[in-house]
Design a protein around this motif. Structure first.
Motif, PDB file in Angstrom:
ATOM      1  N   LEU A   1       4.384  21.187 -57.342  1.00 30.34           N
ATOM      2  CA  LEU A   1       3.623  20.104 -57.954  1.00 30.34           C
ATOM      3  C   LEU A   1       2.926  20.560 -59.233  1.00 30.34           C
ATOM      4  O   LEU A   1       2.646  21.758 -59.408  1.00 30.34           O
ATOM      5  CB  LEU A   1       2.598  19.580 -56.951  1.00 30.34           C
ATOM      6  N   GLN A   2       2.640  19.605 -60.103  1.00 28.44           N
ATOM      7  CA  GLN A   2       1.962  19.899 -61.372  1.00 28.44           C
ATOM      8  C   GLN A   2       0.604  20.540 -61.138  1.00 28.44           C
ATOM      9  O   GLN A   2       0.162  21.367 -61.929  1.00 28.44           O
ATOM     10  CB  GLN A   2       1.781  18.608 -62.196  1.00 28.44           C
ATOM     11  N   ASP A   3      -0.068  20.195 -60.049  1.00 25.09           N
ATOM     12  CA  ASP A   3      -1.409  20.725 -59.773  1.00 25.09           C
ATOM     13  C   ASP A   3      -1.382  22.112 -59.128  1.00 25.09           C
ATOM     14  O   ASP A   3      -2.418  22.645 -58.742  1.00 25.09           O
ATOM     15  CB  ASP A   3      -2.211  19.754 -58.913  1.00 25.09           C
ATOM     16  N   GLY A   4      -0.179  22.701 -58.980  1.00 20.13           N
ATOM     17  CA  GLY A   4      -0.048  24.020 -58.392  1.00 20.13           C
ATOM     18  C   GLY A   4       0.248  24.001 -56.905  1.00 20.13           C
ATOM     19  O   GLY A   4       0.577  25.029 -56.326  1.00 20.13           O
ATOM     20  N   GLY A   5       0.137  22.858 -56.265  1.00 17.67           N
ATOM     21  CA  GLY A   5       0.443  22.739 -54.846  1.00 17.67           C
ATOM     22  C   GLY A   5       1.945  22.704 -54.602  1.00 17.67           C
ATOM     23  O   GLY A   5       2.745  22.634 -55.544  1.00 17.67           O
ATOM     24  N   MET A   6       2.307  22.769 -53.338  1.00 15.86           N
ATOM     25  CA  MET A   6       3.715  22.710 -52.959  1.00 15.86           C
ATOM     26  C   MET A   6       3.862  21.843 -51.708  1.00 15.86           C
ATOM     27  O   MET A   6       2.970  21.781 -50.873  1.00 15.86           O
ATOM     28  CB  MET A   6       4.272  24.099 -52.676  1.00 15.86           C
ATOM     29  N   VAL A   7       5.015  21.203 -51.611  1.00 18.58           N
ATOM     30  CA  VAL A   7       5.410  20.459 -50.419  1.00 18.58           C
ATOM     31  C   VAL A   7       6.797  20.959 -50.059  1.00 18.58           C
ATOM     32  O   VAL A   7       7.654  21.094 -50.937  1.00 18.58           O
ATOM     33  CB  VAL A   7       5.449  18.934 -50.675  1.00 18.58           C
ATOM     34  N   GLY A   8       7.022  21.252 -48.793  1.00 20.51           N
ATOM     35  CA  GLY A   8       8.316  21.784 -48.412  1.00 20.51           C
ATOM     36  C   GLY A   8       8.855  21.172 -47.138  1.00 20.51           C
ATOM     37  O   GLY A   8       8.107  20.594 -46.347  1.00 20.51           O
ATOM     38  N   ALA A   9      10.167  21.308 -46.964  1.00 21.95           N
ATOM     39  CA  ALA A   9      10.826  20.800 -45.764  1.00 21.95           C
ATOM     40  C   ALA A   9      12.010  21.686 -45.419  1.00 21.95           C
ATOM     41  O   ALA A   9      12.628  22.289 -46.297  1.00 21.95           O
ATOM     42  CB  ALA A   9      11.312  19.372 -45.981  1.00 21.95           C
ATOM     43  N   HIS A  10      12.309  21.736 -44.146  1.00 21.69           N
ATOM     44  CA  HIS A  10      13.485  22.428 -43.623  1.00 21.69           C
ATOM     45  C   HIS A  10      14.457  21.340 -43.194  1.00 21.69           C
ATOM     46  O   HIS A  10      14.109  20.486 -42.374  1.00 21.69           O
ATOM     47  CB  HIS A  10      13.083  23.304 -42.435  1.00 21.69           C
ATOM     48  N   ALA A  11      15.651  21.353 -43.748  1.00 23.34           N
ATOM     49  CA  ALA A  11      16.659  20.338 -43.438  1.00 23.34           C
ATOM     50  C   ALA A  11      17.764  20.964 -42.602  1.00 23.34           C
ATOM     51  O   ALA A  11      18.467  21.852 -43.053  1.00 23.34           O
ATOM     52  CB  ALA A  11      17.231  19.760 -44.733  1.00 23.34           C
ATOM     53  N   SER A  12      17.889  20.487 -41.388  1.00 18.82           N
ATOM     54  CA  SER A  12      18.909  20.981 -40.467  1.00 18.82           C
ATOM     55  C   SER A  12      20.079  20.008 -40.447  1.00 18.82           C
ATOM     56  O   SER A  12      19.878  18.791 -40.543  1.00 18.82           O
ATOM     57  CB  SER A  12      18.304  21.104 -39.062  1.00 18.82           C
ATOM     58  N   LEU A  13      21.295  20.520 -40.324  1.00 12.23           N
ATOM     59  CA  LEU A  13      22.467  19.643 -40.237  1.00 12.23           C
ATOM     60  C   LEU A  13      22.354  18.681 -39.066  1.00 12.23           C
ATOM     61  O   LEU A  13      22.763  17.533 -39.146  1.00 12.23           O
ATOM     62  CB  LEU A  13      23.746  20.464 -40.080  1.00 12.23           C
ATOM     63  N   PHE A  14      21.810  19.168 -37.961  1.00 15.03           N
ATOM     64  CA  PHE A  14      21.666  18.342 -36.768  1.00 15.03           C
ATOM     65  C   PHE A  14      20.192  18.233 -36.440  1.00 15.03           C
ATOM     66  O   PHE A  14      19.440  19.200 -36.578  1.00 15.03           O
ATOM     67  CB  PHE A  14      22.436  18.942 -35.590  1.00 15.03           C
ATOM     68  N   GLN A  15      19.778  17.065 -35.990  1.00 17.56           N
ATOM     69  CA  GLN A  15      18.371  16.829 -35.704  1.00 17.56           C
ATOM     70  C   GLN A  15      17.872  17.765 -34.607  1.00 17.56           C
ATOM     71  O   GLN A  15      18.480  17.907 -33.555  1.00 17.56           O
ATOM     72  CB  GLN A  15      18.144  15.380 -35.275  1.00 17.56           C
ATOM     73  N   VAL A  16      16.756  18.382 -34.891  1.00 23.65           N
ATOM     74  CA  VAL A  16      16.064  19.219 -33.927  1.00 23.65           C
ATOM     75  C   VAL A  16      15.105  18.310 -33.166  1.00 23.65           C
ATOM     76  O   VAL A  16      14.434  17.474 -33.770  1.00 23.65           O
ATOM     77  CB  VAL A  16      15.300  20.355 -34.663  1.00 23.65           C
TER      78      VAL A  16
END
Length: 117
Positions: free
Chosen positions: A11-26
Motif C-alpha cells: 500500500l501507498q501508506d507502507g502497509g501490506m495486505v496479503g493472501a494465500h491462494a490454494s488451488l483447492f479450498q481449505v
C-alpha cells in the motif's frame, strides 16, 4: 509452493495486505474465486503501490480467480493450464483488485521457494 500462490499488496501508506491462494479450498478458508474480493475489502480506499503474485504459476489457470475448481459440477470440463500464464494471472488479479495492470508482477517460485521482500 507446489500448487499455491501468494498475493501481496503493498500500500501507498507502507502497509501490506496479503493472501494465500490454494488451488483447492481449505476448510474454513476462502475459495480461490473469493480471494481477490476479500483482499479488495481489506485494501478499502487505501492507495495501492504494487501487487506481487508469487508461487506455482504453472499450476494456475487465470480463471481460477474468477471460478474456483470446486464450483464446476461433476463431469464438467475444468480448465487446466498447459503452460505458465503470468500475463493472464496479472490481468485477472489487476481486474479483481481494480488496479492498473502495470502495478501487478508475477513470479514463478516452484517447490517451496519463497522470498521475503
Amino acid at each position: 509452493m507446489t500448487s499455491c500462490l501468494t498475493v501481496t499488496v503493498r500500500l501507498q501508506d507502507g502497509g501490506m495486505v496479503g493472501a494465500h491462494a490454494s488451488l483447492f479450498q481449505v476448510p474454513g478458508e476462502y475459495r480461490s474465486d473469493r480471494i481477490l474480493a476479500a483482499v479488495g475489502q481489506r485494501i478499502g480506499r487505501r492507495g495501492v503501490r504494487a501487487v506481487e503474485v508469487r508461487g506455482a504459476v504453472g499450476a494456475w489457470d487465470p480463471s481460477y480467480f474468477t471460478r474456483a475448481i470446486e464450483s464446476y459440477p461433476e463431469g464438467a470440463q475444468v480448465p487446466v493450464p498447459t503452460e505458465p500464464d503470468p500475463d493472464g494471472l496479472a490481468r485477472v488479479v489487476a481486474d479483481g483488485l481494480g488496479v492498473p495492470r502495470g502495478k501487478v508482477t508475477v513470479e514463478d517460485l516452484p517447490d517451496g521457494d519463497q522470498t521475503v521482500g
